[in-house]
Design an enzyme around this catalytic site. Sequence first.
Site, PDB file in Angstrom:
ATOM      1  N   CYS A 143       0.808  -1.136  -0.076  1.00 33.68           N
ATOM      2  CA  CYS A 143      -0.006   0.101   0.031  1.00 33.68           C
ATOM      3  C   CYS A 143       0.871   1.247   0.113  1.00 33.68           C
ATOM      4  O   CYS A 143       1.760   1.477  -0.941  1.00 33.68           O
ATOM      5  CB  CYS A 143      -0.996  -0.065   1.139  1.00 33.68           C
ATOM      6  SG  CYS A 143      -2.412   1.169   1.133  1.00 33.68           S
ATOM      7  N   ASP A 300      -9.892  -4.084  -5.705  1.00 34.28           N
ATOM      8  CA  ASP A 300      -9.235  -2.893  -4.750  1.00 34.28           C
ATOM      9  C   ASP A 300      -9.892  -1.488  -5.102  1.00 34.28           C
ATOM     10  O   ASP A 300      -9.756  -1.007  -6.242  1.00 34.28           O
ATOM     11  CB  ASP A 300      -7.834  -2.911  -4.761  1.00 34.28           C
ATOM     12  CG  ASP A 300      -7.038  -2.151  -3.790  1.00 34.28           C
ATOM     13  OD1 ASP A 300      -7.857  -1.340  -2.861  1.00 34.28           O
ATOM     14  OD2 ASP A 300      -5.862  -2.475  -3.648  1.00 34.28           O
ATOM     15  N   HIS A 329      -8.147  -4.939  -1.387  1.00 35.02           N
ATOM     16  CA  HIS A 329      -7.018  -4.369  -0.966  1.00 35.02           C
ATOM     17  C   HIS A 329      -6.162  -5.266   0.027  1.00 35.02           C
ATOM     18  O   HIS A 329      -5.028  -5.523   0.170  1.00 35.02           O
ATOM     19  CB  HIS A 329      -7.202  -2.922  -0.327  1.00 35.02           C
ATOM     20  CG  HIS A 329      -6.102  -2.237   0.064  1.00 35.02           C
ATOM     21  ND1 HIS A 329      -5.560  -1.624  -1.192  1.00 35.02           N
ATOM     22  CD2 HIS A 329      -5.765  -1.811   1.082  1.00 35.02           C
ATOM     23  CE1 HIS A 329      -4.249  -1.045  -0.730  1.00 35.02           C
ATOM     24  NE2 HIS A 329      -4.334  -0.930   0.750  1.00 35.02           N
TER      25      HIS A 329
END
Lengths: 355, 297
Positions: A143, A300, A329
């Site tokens: 991320c 995501d 995600h």
Amino acid sequence: MSQGSTTPSDFESTFQKYQTGMEIILEGAKAETGKTPKEVIWTKNKAKLYHYEPTAENEFPVPILLVYALINRPYVLDLMPGNSLVEYLVGRGFDVYMLDWGTPGDEDKHLSFEHYVLDYIPQAVRKLLKHSHAEEFTLMGYCMGGTMTAMYAALFPGKPLRNLLLLTAPIDFTPDEMGLFGLWTSEKYFNPDRIVEAFGNVPGDFIDTGNRMVKPVTNYVGSYVTMWDRILQGKSMDTWLAMNKWVNDGVPFPGEAFRQWIREFYQQNKLVKGAIKLRGRQVDLAHITCPLLSIAGKKDHICTLPQAEAIMHLVSSQDKEFYTLDAGHVGLLTGSDAKRGLWPKLDSWLELRSK
Amino acid sequence: MTKEEKPEEPADSNVWKKSMDGDKETSLDPYGLYRAWLKSVGEAQEQIKPSSMKMFDLKEVWQQWFEATTAAWQSAAEKGADPLGLTTQWSEMMEEARAKISAEGTIAADPFTLFKQWYDATSETWSKAVGDIIGSDRFMQMASQFLESYTSFARTFHRASEEYFSNLQLPTRSDIARVAELVINVEEKVDQLDLAFEGLEDTYAQSTTSEAIAGLAGRLDGVENKLDVLPAVLQKLATVERLEMRLDRVENRLDQLLLALEKIEATPQAVRSTNSTRKSPGPRSGSTKGQAGKAKV
């Protein structure tokens, strides 16, 4: 269960299950997380560098450094025994390290990406190389941690960085590619200065709410429907509890870094333009030459596919691959889909590049 | 009426009554209220067990619930308390859900299964509706205004609290943060020292290693040079040995000659013959002189 009518035994069972569910909702999910044995080999302010104890013979001389985001906690990478990416990599014979940013306090509100990318990561790399006696290492970011590692790779190309691995790492912040985040973070409606001036560090709940609101029905209702469904059907709750604990375990976002993240990345999209400067040093992703694997989830909503894919056109690496999975995600990291999708992919890619 | 004859109160009313009793647990534990309630639920189960509970028609109950709920939402919408059109959409969706669930013809007995039925029937529509709303400029304007008011309030409240506690001579979060910053600064300096020491260590280790390597290389060169000289020396030694052997052979011959001369001296003819031989000079004059001396005697 009978339809249209009910019996005392049904009620008894229902009450017990209801009690279990209510306890989870009101007291929060309790689960044992981050259990892979590890030791702290270096600390700096709140940050810690962990080394995971090997469980198999070290087959690869190139160690892996995992860099997590500034949002929530990194134990999602080591969720629980049997459902942990870290445990899997260690079991496959990789030497794994992880940089945990810790929980920032009020005194850390001035911390920015300059600190993280130019001070923390390079120092952690030095310690890792010294500890592992290795000459090179693989950098894996998840991320926002992926965005940070990409910046590090651009500023410190060449040895000792051997491979760069990005998991759902946003690089391009073009509003049209970001879904709802594009609108919510637009300069027209959102001024990060006001948040930072009011709170110093941005509260974890604030960040968490923002992420959940991208899919509010799923996150606020669907998640608990799943919980009740599992309870009623007598299914295992371990993974749900661990994930729910993680989702609700937000940490404050250092104010200055938040200001930069919203202003320079979301609102001005400086990274793809090569306009990010950290202490005067330009972050040009074209300087990245090492082998690169970028992985993204088709479902995501926090880091969309185009956001992650953008790096493929910006780096100079000859050996580069963009790999997509049918996951969200976080679902990309854990669970049965991850065991079939992400983990073997990482293993096969790293195996060839870690000798 | 005796205690035993007292009519049983409905289980649900007992649940609430007991939960509101306000015992110690309730007042001390922040979760006390619901804990007490859950405890009462357990007791209610005990009451339900032996009783002969009447069967009831769930479908009818849920129909009533739906009607009551939708009516309430509709009423709220009509009163104008629905600027985003959320309530209207909700009401429409409730109707849709009722139709879907009724069409299936089966209604689950427990509320959770029913709720799941409802969720499955509506979540997609509901997600889309909410998505449309929160993705609209109108919503963002409202959210932005709310955020501005909230942050202004938070800032003002924070400043007021700081001043209040300062006046009371009490440390505030900012004071603690300042102390923490000092600690971090000290830690930072220790880090720099650590880094400097590490650098020194590396440099020292590096220079030591270079010196050692250079020394070893020098010694190795010396050994190599000596090895180069060895064959020549060995060759010379062989020559010397050969010369020695030749000398030995010459000596042996001279010894033989000497023996032969001694034998000749033993006879007079031999002496004469020897004298005539002495007139010519030999290669080893010393030995010859010796022999000559002996011959004079």
